[in-house]
Each structure stands twice: as C-alpha cells, then as structure tokens.
Design a protein around this motif. Structure first.
Motif, PDB file in Angstrom:
ATOM      1  N   ALA A   1      33.517 -24.285   6.552  1.00 39.27           N
ATOM      2  CA  ALA A   1      32.851 -23.552   7.629  1.00 39.27           C
ATOM      3  C   ALA A   1      33.918 -22.844   8.448  1.00 39.27           C
ATOM      4  O   ALA A   1      34.826 -23.486   8.986  1.00 39.27           O
ATOM      5  CB  ALA A   1      32.042 -24.494   8.504  1.00 39.27           C
ATOM      6  N   ASP A   2      33.848 -21.514   8.513  1.00 42.49           N
ATOM      7  CA  ASP A   2      34.841 -20.724   9.234  1.00 42.49           C
ATOM      8  C   ASP A   2      34.162 -19.608  10.007  1.00 42.49           C
ATOM      9  O   ASP A   2      33.120 -19.076   9.596  1.00 42.49           O
ATOM     10  CB  ASP A   2      35.843 -20.092   8.265  1.00 42.49           C
ATOM     11  CG  ASP A   2      36.880 -21.070   7.743  1.00 42.49           C
ATOM     12  OD1 ASP A   2      37.358 -21.902   8.540  1.00 42.49           O
ATOM     13  OD2 ASP A   2      37.203 -21.015   6.548  1.00 42.49           O
ATOM     14  N   PHE A   3      34.790 -19.218  11.119  1.00 37.29           N
ATOM     15  CA  PHE A   3      34.431 -17.966  11.764  1.00 37.29           C
ATOM     16  C   PHE A   3      35.172 -16.862  11.018  1.00 37.29           C
ATOM     17  O   PHE A   3      36.368 -16.984  10.725  1.00 37.29           O
ATOM     18  CB  PHE A   3      34.858 -17.962  13.227  1.00 37.29           C
ATOM     19  CG  PHE A   3      33.922 -18.697  14.135  1.00 37.29           C
ATOM     20  CD1 PHE A   3      32.869 -19.443  13.641  1.00 37.29           C
ATOM     21  CD2 PHE A   3      34.093 -18.649  15.514  1.00 37.29           C
ATOM     22  CE1 PHE A   3      32.005 -20.126  14.472  1.00 37.29           C
ATOM     23  CE2 PHE A   3      33.237 -19.324  16.357  1.00 37.29           C
ATOM     24  CZ  PHE A   3      32.197 -20.053  15.843  1.00 37.29           C
TER      25      PHE A   3
ATOM     26  N   ILE B   1      37.244 -11.801   6.273  1.00 35.67           N
ATOM     27  CA  ILE B   1      38.571 -12.138   6.762  1.00 35.67           C
ATOM     28  C   ILE B   1      38.411 -13.331   7.692  1.00 35.67           C
ATOM     29  O   ILE B   1      37.722 -13.239   8.713  1.00 35.67           O
ATOM     30  CB  ILE B   1      39.220 -10.967   7.516  1.00 35.67           C
ATOM     31  CG1 ILE B   1      39.251  -9.719   6.630  1.00 35.67           C
ATOM     32  CG2 ILE B   1      40.625 -11.344   7.982  1.00 35.67           C
ATOM     33  CD1 ILE B   1      39.663  -8.458   7.377  1.00 35.67           C
ATOM     34  N   THR B   2      39.006 -14.454   7.341  1.00 32.76           N
ATOM     35  CA  THR B   2      38.866 -15.657   8.155  1.00 32.76           C
ATOM     36  C   THR B   2      39.733 -15.557   9.399  1.00 32.76           C
ATOM     37  O   THR B   2      40.634 -14.709   9.490  1.00 32.76           O
ATOM     38  CB  THR B   2      39.268 -16.917   7.362  1.00 32.76           C
ATOM     39  OG1 THR B   2      40.701 -16.925   7.193  1.00 32.76           O
ATOM     40  CG2 THR B   2      38.595 -16.952   6.000  1.00 32.76           C
ATOM     41  N   ASP B   3      39.484 -16.439  10.355  1.00 30.06           N
ATOM     42  CA  ASP B   3      40.291 -16.454  11.572  1.00 30.06           C
ATOM     43  C   ASP B   3      41.730 -16.874  11.302  1.00 30.06           C
ATOM     44  O   ASP B   3      42.593 -16.710  12.164  1.00 30.06           O
ATOM     45  CB  ASP B   3      39.660 -17.379  12.623  1.00 30.06           C
ATOM     46  CG  ASP B   3      38.620 -16.650  13.462  1.00 30.06           C
ATOM     47  OD1 ASP B   3      38.296 -15.497  13.130  1.00 30.06           O
ATOM     48  OD2 ASP B   3      38.135 -17.235  14.458  1.00 30.06           O
ATOM     49  N   ASP B   4      41.992 -17.428  10.130  1.00 31.87           N
ATOM     50  CA  ASP B   4      43.362 -17.736   9.730  1.00 31.87           C
ATOM     51  C   ASP B   4      44.042 -16.541   9.077  1.00 31.87           C
ATOM     52  O   ASP B   4      45.194 -16.629   8.647  1.00 31.87           O
ATOM     53  CB  ASP B   4      43.384 -18.927   8.760  1.00 31.87           C
ATOM     54  CG  ASP B   4      43.105 -20.238   9.467  1.00 31.87           C
ATOM     55  OD1 ASP B   4      43.316 -20.312  10.694  1.00 31.87           O
ATOM     56  OD2 ASP B   4      42.677 -21.190   8.799  1.00 31.87           O
TER      57      ASP B   4
ATOM     58  N   ALA C   1      36.511 -24.317  23.766  1.00 37.67           N
ATOM     59  CA  ALA C   1      36.903 -22.908  23.768  1.00 37.67           C
ATOM     60  C   ALA C   1      38.277 -22.823  23.110  1.00 37.67           C
ATOM     61  O   ALA C   1      39.161 -23.630  23.406  1.00 37.67           O
ATOM     62  CB  ALA C   1      36.949 -22.356  25.181  1.00 37.67           C
ATOM     63  N   TRP C   2      38.458 -21.866  22.216  1.00 36.78           N
ATOM     64  CA  TRP C   2      39.726 -21.753  21.526  1.00 36.78           C
ATOM     65  C   TRP C   2      39.948 -20.311  21.097  1.00 36.78           C
ATOM     66  O   TRP C   2      39.011 -19.536  20.950  1.00 36.78           O
ATOM     67  CB  TRP C   2      39.775 -22.677  20.309  1.00 36.78           C
ATOM     68  CG  TRP C   2      38.881 -22.293  19.172  1.00 36.78           C
ATOM     69  CD1 TRP C   2      39.239 -21.614  18.035  1.00 36.78           C
ATOM     70  CD2 TRP C   2      37.463 -22.535  19.050  1.00 36.78           C
ATOM     71  NE1 TRP C   2      38.145 -21.433  17.226  1.00 36.78           N
ATOM     72  CE2 TRP C   2      37.049 -21.990  17.810  1.00 36.78           C
ATOM     73  CE3 TRP C   2      36.517 -23.175  19.868  1.00 36.78           C
ATOM     74  CZ2 TRP C   2      35.725 -22.051  17.387  1.00 36.78           C
ATOM     75  CZ3 TRP C   2      35.201 -23.231  19.443  1.00 36.78           C
ATOM     76  CH2 TRP C   2      34.816 -22.685  18.207  1.00 36.78           C
ATOM     77  N   MET C   3      41.221 -19.975  20.926  1.00 39.04           N
ATOM     78  CA  MET C   3      41.569 -18.633  20.478  1.00 39.04           C
ATOM     79  C   MET C   3      41.799 -18.647  18.973  1.00 39.04           C
ATOM     80  O   MET C   3      42.388 -19.588  18.428  1.00 39.04           O
ATOM     81  CB  MET C   3      42.824 -18.128  21.194  1.00 39.04           C
ATOM     82  CG  MET C   3      43.193 -16.688  20.831  1.00 39.04           C
ATOM     83  SD  MET C   3      44.541 -16.033  21.815  1.00 39.04           S
ATOM     84  CE  MET C   3      43.708 -15.790  23.389  1.00 39.04           C
ATOM     85  N   SER C   4      41.321 -17.611  18.314  1.00 42.47           N
ATOM     86  CA  SER C   4      41.542 -17.503  16.874  1.00 42.47           C
ATOM     87  C   SER C   4      43.037 -17.343  16.603  1.00 42.47           C
ATOM     88  O   SER C   4      43.801 -16.881  17.461  1.00 42.47           O
ATOM     89  CB  SER C   4      40.769 -16.314  16.299  1.00 42.47           C
ATOM     90  OG  SER C   4      41.240 -15.097  16.854  1.00 42.47           O
TER      91      SER C   4
END
Length: 241
Positions: free
Chosen positions: A51-53, A68-71, A144-147
């Motif tokens: 599961a990815d944003f 394109i994944t957040d990684d 809350a987190w930053m990609s």
C-alpha cells in the motif's frame, strides 16, 4: 489532481464521500481468501500486497499506465485501469494504491493493481480569500508526514460521521494559510490551519480519510500546520528547504 491549470484561490471544499478510502473492504477480502496452505507457503494472492501513496499517470484513454511512488520508484501498471475520478488524459493523479510488485519478463518491476482510491490535494487558500467563515470543528488526528520526495505533506485523519436524512449535511475539509512570518534567521514560515466544517453530519462513528498538501503551493521555507482535535490542538512542523 496534480498540475491542474485553474488554481483558483477559493476554498477547496472536499465532500467526505470522495475522501473515503475503504481499506477495510480489501482487508476483509485478504482475510477471506487466505487458506492455510497459501499462508504457509507465502503464495496467497495478497501475500505480497503493498500500500503506497503514488502519483498515477493516465494515458490517452484516461487509463493509469504507470505510477510514481512516494519513494520515487516508477512502476508500469501490468493492466492499465480507469475509474470515475480519472477524468483527463495525460495527467497525474494523487492516489492510494494497493498492489503486488511483480517482476516482468524484461527484468523490470510493475504494479499488479488490486485497488486504487483518489487522495484529494486541496489548494492552500489564504485566509483573506476564504469565501466563508473559518471553521475548525474537531477531527481525530492520526499522523502527518512528508513524502520522501518532499513534494507532499500527507495527513491521516479520522472524521466522525453517521447517516442522516438531511440532504444538505456535508462535511468539508480545506487547508487555510493564516500568514507567512519571517524568522530571526531570515527564513520564512507559513502558518496553516486545517479547515473542517462538520456540516450537520452526525458524529456516531469515525472513518479514516487521507489528504495530501502540495508543498510547491507554499511559498516559504517551513510549515507549521495546526489541526483542531477532540483532545486539543495538534501542531506539526515541516522544513521545505
């Protein structure tokens, strides 16, 4: 939608029904489909589920053909798919993706998609441009987190909701910028608040929702985001430089 041309500075009201990402449905499918044999061997259909944003790109037929994944990993989609919220061709959409990462014959990896749900990216609206009074009805804050790319600030919230016969009852979320202040070291901090209008929706049970904030919309070196919760204010800070 990422890269929309008409960035109007009006409150970007997001109806809850478009915010809901129904993770529980797919979790139930996972539980129901796992036999003991599949579990032991690690070969079940959902044994490698991720599961990815992601940013999902649509081709000329408005089908997602790669993500394109957040990684920062680019993955082709093994079977291009479409959905009602994919309304434009050659566009990047923000979404939460459930998929199996599979190796193709060419040695590259692809996403074998199980499900996808749109993640809204509300415009950052200056308080002076808000077309209604500021509302900060409480929410339940999870994280809350930053990609990794620094392109998004992601929020995981729980909204209280319930059934109602009032057709005008709709919850709204937005991101409002109060001000930008200069710090002693001459850097600038943008002070944001989560706009939330319960909108007459009953508060019977909580539903998880996600939203992402495009950091390119924030003309500052850092962000201070205030979220009103049932336990008081939560302030999350992020460096943008």
């Amino acid at each position: 939608m990422v890269g929309a041309k008409n960035n109007r500075h009006s409150v970007h009201k997001l109806m809850v029904k478009y915010l809901l990402i129904l993770f529980t449905i797919h979790y139930s499918l996972f539980i129901a489909s796992c036999t003991q044999d599949a579990y032991d061997k690690g070969e079940g259909e959902y044994s490698l589920l991720r599961a990815d944003f992601v940013e999902a790109h649509t081709n000329g037929q408005k089908q997602v053909d790669y993500v394109i994944t957040d990684d920062g990993e680019l993955l082709s989609v093994s079977e291009p798919f479409t959905a009602k919220w994919l309304t434009k061709a050659d566009t990047l959409y923000r979404c939460a993706l459930y998929y199996n990462k599979v190796k193709e014959d060419n040695g590259k990896y692809a996403a074998d998609v199980v499900s996808a749900g749109q993640v809204p990216c509300p415009l950052v609206t200056p308080l002076s441009k808000l077309e209604t009074s500021m509302r900060t009805d409480p929410v339940k804050f999870e994280s809350a987190w930053m990609s990794k790319s620094g392109k998004y600030i992601n929020l995981s919230l729980y909204l209280m909701t319930g059934s109602t016969t009032d057709k005008d009852a709709i919850q709204h979320l937005a991101i409002v910028q109060d001000t930008v202040m200069e710090n002693p070291d001459h850097t600038r901090t943008a002070y944001l608040r989560l706009y939330h209008d319960q909108g007459g929706i009953p508060e019977y049970y909580s539903t998880q929702v996600y939203t992402s904030i495009l950091t390119k919309e924030i003309d500052a070196d850092s962000v201070s985001l205030t979220i009103n919760t049932y336990k008081g204010s939560v302030i999350k800070s992020f460096s943008l430089r």
